[in-house]
Each structure stands twice: as structure tokens, then as C-alpha cells.
Design a protein around this motif. Structure first.
Motif, PDB file in Angstrom:
ATOM      1  N   UNK A  69      12.805  23.598   3.806  1.00  0.00           N
ATOM      2  CA  UNK A  69      12.067  23.684   5.055  1.00  0.00           C
ATOM      3  C   UNK A  69      12.525  22.673   6.083  1.00  0.00           C
ATOM      4  N   UNK A  70      11.784  22.623   7.196  1.00  0.00           N
ATOM      5  CA  UNK A  70      12.139  21.750   8.308  1.00  0.00           C
ATOM      6  C   UNK A  70      10.892  21.055   8.841  1.00  0.00           C
ATOM      7  N   UNK A  71      11.101  19.817   9.320  1.00  0.00           N
ATOM      8  CA  UNK A  71      10.013  18.982   9.810  1.00  0.00           C
ATOM      9  C   UNK A  71      10.444  18.366  11.130  1.00  0.00           C
ATOM     10  N   UNK A  72       9.487  18.208  12.053  1.00  0.00           N
ATOM     11  CA  UNK A  72       9.742  17.518  13.317  1.00  0.00           C
ATOM     12  C   UNK A  72       8.558  16.626  13.635  1.00  0.00           C
ATOM     13  N   UNK A  73       8.854  15.492  14.302  1.00  0.00           N
ATOM     14  CA  UNK A  73       7.817  14.560  14.738  1.00  0.00           C
ATOM     15  C   UNK A  73       8.019  14.229  16.201  1.00  0.00           C
ATOM     16  N   UNK A  74       6.945  14.358  16.969  1.00  0.00           N
ATOM     17  CA  UNK A  74       6.930  13.968  18.374  1.00  0.00           C
ATOM     18  C   UNK A  74       5.985  12.776  18.502  1.00  0.00           C
ATOM     19  N   UNK A  75       6.520  11.622  18.869  1.00  0.00           N
ATOM     20  CA  UNK A  75       5.782  10.367  18.791  1.00  0.00           C
ATOM     21  C   UNK A  75       5.194   9.975  20.145  1.00  0.00           C
ATOM     22  N   UNK A  76       4.503  10.906  20.780  1.00  0.00           N
ATOM     23  CA  UNK A  76       3.769  10.642  22.010  1.00  0.00           C
ATOM     24  C   UNK A  76       2.688  11.700  22.167  1.00  0.00           C
ATOM     25  N   UNK A 135       7.722  25.350   7.802  1.00  0.00           N
ATOM     26  CA  UNK A 135       8.012  24.551   8.997  1.00  0.00           C
ATOM     27  C   UNK A 135       6.769  23.752   9.361  1.00  0.00           C
ATOM     28  N   UNK A 136       6.980  22.447   9.651  1.00  0.00           N
ATOM     29  CA  UNK A 136       5.856  21.560   9.943  1.00  0.00           C
ATOM     30  C   UNK A 136       6.222  20.677  11.123  1.00  0.00           C
ATOM     31  N   UNK A 137       5.284  20.552  12.064  1.00  0.00           N
ATOM     32  CA  UNK A 137       5.466  19.700  13.230  1.00  0.00           C
ATOM     33  C   UNK A 137       4.248  18.808  13.382  1.00  0.00           C
ATOM     34  N   UNK A 138       4.499  17.506  13.535  1.00  0.00           N
ATOM     35  CA  UNK A 138       3.407  16.586  13.845  1.00  0.00           C
ATOM     36  C   UNK A 138       3.600  16.048  15.251  1.00  0.00           C
ATOM     37  N   UNK A 139       2.570  16.263  16.083  1.00  0.00           N
ATOM     38  CA  UNK A 139       2.509  15.619  17.394  1.00  0.00           C
ATOM     39  C   UNK A 139       1.603  14.413  17.217  1.00  0.00           C
ATOM     40  N   UNK A 140       2.189  13.234  17.075  1.00  0.00           N
ATOM     41  CA  UNK A 140       1.449  12.047  16.668  1.00  0.00           C
ATOM     42  C   UNK A 140       0.647  11.472  17.822  1.00  0.00           C
ATOM     43  N   UNK A 141      -0.518  10.924  17.463  1.00  0.00           N
ATOM     44  CA  UNK A 141      -1.335  10.182  18.404  1.00  0.00           C
ATOM     45  C   UNK A 141      -1.392   8.714  18.012  1.00  0.00           C
ATOM     46  N   UNK A 142      -2.190   7.910  18.704  1.00  0.00           N
ATOM     47  CA  UNK A 142      -2.256   6.469  18.407  1.00  0.00           C
ATOM     48  C   UNK A 142      -2.648   6.159  16.969  1.00  0.00           C
ATOM     49  N   UNK A 143      -3.431   7.040  16.352  1.00  0.00           N
ATOM     50  CA  UNK A 143      -3.885   6.759  14.989  1.00  0.00           C
ATOM     51  C   UNK A 143      -2.772   6.876  13.953  1.00  0.00           C
TER      52      UNK A 143
END
Length: 702
Positions: free
Chosen positions: A491-498, A390-398
Motif C-alpha cells: 500500500x501507500x501512505x502520505x502525510x500532510x503536516x499542516x 491507501x492512507x492519508x493523514x492531514x495532521x493537526x497540532x495534536x
């Protein structure tokens, strides 16, 4: 019915010892007169006798009695084991025959009690016929009980214990047992000898079973070739088959691959003798628990959101959190000593190579492509996800810059690709149509502080991206995707774009449901069954089977319910909120219910999983024979249609014979009135005494 009875009564004028003393003295004096041959001694004796009788004051009492009918109780076994073969038909035939014969008996009240039915939610106490008998006689004295007839297969689980006297007192009348099955029945059954109640997710548990042939073969009769074909399956999946020896424990290794109930169904093929398929099936429920959830959180730089992540993950006692924050990227050089920037060296190889598979969830919080984690290790993370991680990215401006993770091996598993733009405007996140149905976000609008997404506080930054795969659950500024989920391999992936959730955590403009959102998101990534977006669930609630279907697309088609006895029924589901459709039906049978919509299967157990009722289904006289013997009753086999004759017997006579059963005549009554007539009135007694004395005096004068 009423009658009269006459009883001799006494109302002595003196105490009985005084009357006895006077009688003894009178006898002594009369004896002296006899020895002296005195004349008139007989008249004196008559006078003394009348005097003593007068002192005793006898009377004739007439009792007017109200006679009560005797009670005969017929307890008809209606337990599930009576459905085997023709037992129920034989029992109904015997009941009709006994009722017909007893109906012609005057002064006998016949009561029929149907017992043994078990409600699906009741305790597993088996067939309780004696409890039904006690309930039927609750308002009737036992002295009126003429006899008890139990029509059953002999599998009774509340038989009283004790010696013959205790057994006779427990029933209070002759007990006659009519067995509706065949003698010398043989059967094969499956027994679960050991099963754990819980197991660790990712590990296997051992379930021990044994196949038994009843009655067990005697010594020397069993051969090595006696084996049975056993199959088992978990959660309605594909069956696993193996051959096990009969009469010996056989261990089964069952993997526990998810949290919550893991339903294991076992079944053995019928042997040469089989009465019912019910006791050849067994169910074991193992509750899957995670040892400790291991989460790796890597923050690319100090930021306000990392405290939000840390507080949420650390608040869960079942989570082991490993958190690293990159304080200074390699290209940034200053005079600050390394030892003042880092408590420990970043164990890159240990985390992303040696122990990577030990983590249940990996979170990259605003991590950038800065060369700290080599490309090969990022490739390990992508491989870890494809293999079930399981992978989660909490994205920033970069994320929209050349340093984006999209330009690393992780870009192949991320569901979005950046456009290069960042929206620094205020916006209120909103759920998409799929978001209102997906269990990760369904109901979050209702969970908001002001009762809906308009009440959520604003966020002020969103990273623009195009969705490549997966589903979008939340949108932000200009309707751009804000939260995207995807499945990659196993597996599973999620992205939070803030990177602005910290505003919600601080309650800005009322805040938002960030804690519940991130908790659900983490557990969805770790494949918790309760957060599956396409699932079929079944449960037993208050004697009803409740079926719930969770789906991202409206699906109101019926489901097929397979009943414990093998019958099938169709159940239509009604749309509900949050992507759910629900339906229910009454539960009328104990056992396992299978629900399927053609793609998914759900299982629900009504009542005990392996009821004692089916532990041994052979017809037997062993349990009730001691009680019948202690009460003077008999045991009869009636499956062939031969029902013993019913007859009335006296209370102290034998109550059973070779082909007949007796019901006592108790003669119980209640006295409703009486009258009393003195047998020796005072005037008559005085005349007799004086007359006797005068006759004696006259006899002496001659």
C-alpha cells in the motif's frame, strides 16, 4: 503517331424520307416501263439514280487522326503479407519479366503501381489493389486500357462485387493475376473471438480466443490429440501458459488491476504448418475503469480544512465519499443531548472491520488518539495499508502531543515521527528537488497563481516532524518537511503536516494549487498509473513512437525498442522537465512495439492491433478468380519462376491461354483535322441526268 482514314459522308439536300419517297415513285414508274417493254428504260433508270444520288449529296471525308497508346497497368502488391517466405522475390522476378516483354510492344504504355503499403495510423482496410488501379487510371479513359496485371498473394480486400457484367465493367480490360505464393499452403493462426473493451478495476474479464488450422480439417480428420500451447501476459509481465484445443473457443480470465489501458498479449506456439509468426500473436486492450472510488474521511474535530477536503472529493462524480466528524470527544461532558450532536451513531465496527477493505482511500483529518476508535481497529487500518490500501493523514497540532497517531498502531506505517513542536509562523511552501520530479507535485510551481511557489499564499502553522522513511516533496517553515509520501508493503501512505490549506482555498495572498495537489495526492495513493513516480510509457503520435521515462533520479540512459518484426533498435532519451526524459522515432511498421530500459517495460500499438491483413495469410486464387474470368483474363502461379508470355490481341479475341496473357489493341485515337471532297458535283450530276434522258429519248425515237 498520326494516320489518315477515309469515310463516306452524306449531306442530303432533302430529308431522307422525301428522297426515299421519290426513289419509291421512280421505281414504280420504271417498273411500269419494264412491264410495257419501253425502249430506253435503262437510260431513264440511270438518270433517276444520278438524281437520287445528287439529292443525297455524297462526299469522301479524309480524317487526320492522332493515335493514342494503349495502357497496360501492372499492380505490384507490397502489403506486409508479401514478406512471407519468398513471395516478394517471386513478385519482383515476375515484374521484371513482364516489364521486359511489354517494353518491346509498340503503341503500349506500361505503368507500374506499387500498392498495399499501409501507414501505421491508417484505417484497417487491408490490401486495396483495385483502389490503386483506379488511382492509376484516374487521368486515362478506360477505353485505352489494354490489360491489368496484379502480382499478389491473392489476399486482396477491395475486390469488386456483382455479376460478370459488373465485374467486367469495374476493371474495363482483361485482368491477369500472377500469384507469388505456393498453392495449397497451410497455416495455424490465433483468433480473438470475443474481448471486452473495458473492465472494472479489481475484477476479471473474459477474453475468448480460438486456435485455427487453415484449411480446416475435413469431417473425421481431426483427432482429440490436436492441442496448442497458448501463453498470455498483461502489461509486459510474466507469461501465463495453458493448453487449448485447436478449433474450439477457449476462455481466458484476465484480472484488471489498474485503471487505464491494460494491454494483453497472446501467442500460440506454431503448429505442424506455419507461414509466419505474426498471425500467431494477438493483442487485446481492455480499458480499466473504477466502478466508484470509495473514500472514508474521518475528521477528528470540526475544522476549516475538512470543508476543503469535502469540496474537492465531492466535486469528483466518480468518488463515493463517507465523511464522519467527531463533534465531541468522550472526555468532554456537558448537558447537550447526544441526539443533538450526532445524526447517526458512529459505526466503528462496520467501517473499520466489516467493510474496511471496500474503501479505496482512508483519510484521517486531524484525528487524535481519543479512544473513539479502538486500538484493534487502528491495527486493522495498518494491516489494510500493508495489504494494498491507501492512507492519508492531514495532521493537526495534536500530532505533536501525547494524543498523536504516532503512538497508535498507525505509527508503524507513518513516514514521520513528531518532534513535539509546532511552528506558528508564516511561511511559503516550496517544492524539494524530488518534489519537482515527482508527478504528484511536478509542475505545481508553474500551476500557482503567480507562476511559481513564491507566488503562493503563506500558511501559518506547521507540525514539526522527522522523516523516518519515504520521500519529502514539499518543505515549509525552516525547511522542515511538509508533505511526505511512502510505500508500506503493498500500500501507500502520505502525510500532510499542516492544517492551513483552507487559506489557499480562500485565496489568501493569491492562494495556491490546493485542489490539484490534493487531487493528485489522492489518485497517487490509489495507484493510478499516470501518477507513478518511476514509470516507462510509450505511445504512437503522428506516425512516431514517443517514449517517456518518469523517474525521481536523473536517468538519461537509452532504451531498447523491439519492433513488430522482432528487430531491435536503441533510442536515446533527452531530459525534460518534471522528472521526465523523452525520445521519439519514426514508425515504419504496423504492430506492437515493446520498449524496455532493463527494469521496466512499455507497450505501444501502431495501427490496428490485429490487422485484417494477417487474418489469413495463405496464397489464394479464390478472391480474384471470378474477376479474371469475367474480364477474360487468367490466373497464373509464378512462384516457381514460370511467368506467362505477354502478347497483343485484338479487342474481340481471347485474352488468356495456358501459358500466355493477352493485352487488347484498342486503336483509340483523336481526330485532329479533316478534309471533304464531293463525289457527285452539281455540274457532273446535271450532265449525267440530261445525258441519260437524251439517250433514252433517242432510243425511243428509233
Amino acid at each position: 503517331m498520326s494516320s489518315s482514314a477515309y469515310i463516306l459522308g452524306w449531306a442530303p439536300m432533302l430529308p431522307w424520307p422525301a428522297i426515299a419517297g421519290l426513289g419509291g415513285l421512280a421505281l414504280l414508274l420504271l417498273a411500269v416501263g419494264v412491264m410495257r417493254r419501253a425502249r430506253g428504260i435503262l437510260w431513264r433508270a440511270l438518270a433517276v439514280a444520278v438524281l437520287l444520288a445528287a439529292l443525297a449529296n455524297p462526299s469522301l471525308i479524309e480524317q487526320r487522326r492522332q493515335l493514342h497508346k494503349d495502357v497496360a497497368v501492372i499492380v505490384l502488391d507490397r502489403s506486409p503479407s508479401m514478406r512471407i517466405g519468398n513471395r516478394r522475390a517471386a513478385a519482383d522476378s515476375a515484374l521484371a519479366r513482364v516489364e521486359k516483354e511489354l517494353a518491346g510492344e509498340p503503341g503500349l504504355d506500361v505503368r507500374v503501381v506499387r500498392a498495399g503499403r499501409s501507414a501505421p495510423g491508417a484505417d484497417d482496410r487491408g490490401t486495396r489493389l483495385f483502389a490503386a488501379l483506379d488511382q492509376a487510371m484516374a487521368n486515362v479513359p478506360r477505353r485505352r486500357l489494354a490489360g491489368v496485371v496484379m502480382i499478389t498473394d491473392g489476399e486482396v480486400h477491395d475486390v469488386p462485387k456483382g455479376d460478370r457484367k459488373a465485374l467486367a465493367q469495374a476493371v474495363g480490360a482483361p485482368l491477369h493475376v500472377l500469384l507469388a505464393g505456393q498453392p495449397n499452403e497451410r497455416d495455424r493462426r490465433l483468433v480473438v473471438t470475443r474481448a471486452p473493451s473495458y473492465g472494472l478495476v479489481g475484477k476479471a474479464v473474459t477474453v475468448t480466443v480460438r486456435v485455427e488450422d487453415e484449411p480446416a480439417p475435413k469431417a473425421g480428420e481431426r483427432t482429440a490429440a490436436e492441442e496448442a500451447r497458448l501463453s498470455w501476459r498483461k502489461d509486459g509481465g510474466a507469461p501465463h501458459r495453458r493448453v487449448v484445443p485447436v478449433g474450439e473457443d477457449a476462455p481466458l480470465e484476465v484480472p484488471i488491476d489498474h485503471g487505464g489501458p491494460n494491454v494483453i498479449e497472446l501467442e500460440v506456439a506454431p503448429g505442424p504448418h506455419s507461414l509466419t509468426p505474426v498471425n500467431k500473436r494477438a493483442v487485446v486492450v481492455v480499458n480499466g475503469v473504477r466502478d466508484r472510488l470509495k473514500v472514508l474521511l474521518v475528521s477528528g474535530e470540526p475544522n476549516r480544512d475538512e470543508r476543503v477536503w469535502r469540496n474537492i472529493l465531492k466535486s469528483d462524480p466518480s468518488v463515493d465519499l463517507v465523511h464522519f466528524t467527531i463533534l465531541r470527544p468522550p472526555e468532554k461532558q456537558d448537558n447537550t443531548p447526544i441526539r443533538e450532536l450526532s445524526l447517526i451513531a458512529f459505526p466503528i465496527r462496520e467501517l473499520f472491520d466489516v467493510k474496511l477493505k471496500q474503501f479505496d482511500l482512508i483519510i484521517f483529518d486531524q484525528y487524535n488518539r481519543e479512544g473513539i476508535i479502538p486500538q484493534d481497529y487502528l491495527q486493522n487500518v495498518a494491516r489494510y495499508v500493508r495489504n494494498g490500501g491507501a492512507f492519508l493523514e492531514a495532521a493537526g497540532p495534536n500530532f505533536g502531543s501525547p494524543l498523536s497517531l504516532d503512538r497508535t498502531p498507525l505509527g508503524a506505517i507513518l513516514p514521520t515521527e513528531p518532534t513535539g513542536e509546532v511552528e506558528d509562523v508564516g511561511f511559503k511552501p516550496a517544492l524539494t528537488a524530488l518534489g519537482r520530479r515527482h508527478p504528484v507535485t511536478a509542475g505545481l510551481a508553474e500551476a500557482g497563481p503567480a507562476g511559481g511557489s513564491p507566488g503562493w499564499g503563506r500558511l501559518f502553522r506547521q507540525i514539526d516532524a522527522r522523516v523516518k522513511t519515504g520521500v519529502t516533496l514539499m518543505r515549509g517553515a525552516k525547511g522542515e518537511p511538509l508533505l511526505v509520501l511512502d510505500r508500506v508493503g503493498k500500500g501507500r501512505v502520505a502525510q500532510l503536516l499542516t492544517d492551513q490549506l483552507w487559506l489557499w482555498a480562500r485565496g489568501f495572498e493569491g492562494g495556491g494549487p490546493q485542489a490539484e495537489l490534493l487531487r493528485r495526492l489522492a489518485y497517487w495513493l490509489m495507484k493510478e498509473p499516470e501518477l507513478s513516480e518511476n514509470a516507462l510509457r510509450a505511445s504512437i503520435l503522428e506516425d512516431r513512437l514517443v517514449v517517456t521515462r518518469q523517474s525521481l533520479k536523473p536517468d538519461n540512459g537509452p532504451v531498447t525498442v523491439t519492433l513488430p518484426d522482432g528487430g531491435k533498435e536503441s533510442l536515446r532519451l533527452t531530459p525534460d522537465k518534471g522528472g521526465r526524459s523523452t525520445g521519439s522515432m519514426p514508425v515504419k511498421q504496423m504492430g506492437l512495439y515493446h520498449v524496455t530500459d532493463g527494469r521496466r517495460t512499455a507497450i505501444a500499438a501502431a495501427g490496428p492491433l490485429n490487422p485484417i491483413e494477417f487474418a489469413d495469410v495463405r496464397t489464394t486464387a479464390e478472391k480474384l478468380q471470378p474477376v479474371a474470368d469475367a474480364t477474360g483474363g487468367g490466373v497464373f502461379w509464378v512462384a516457381s519462376g514460370s511467368v506467362p508470355q505477354a502478347r497483343r490481341v485484338s479487342a474481340d479475341a481471347s485474352a488468356a491461354g495456358r501459358n500466355w496473357m493477352g493485352f487488347r489493341e484498342n486503336g483509340d485515337y483523336t481526330v485532329v483535322g479533316f478534309s471533304e471532297m464531293p463525289l457527285l458535283p452539281g455540274i457532273a450530276a446535271l450532265l449525267l441526268i440530261v445525258g441519260g434522258l437524251l439517250a433514252a429519248w433517242r432510243r425511243e425515237g428509233r
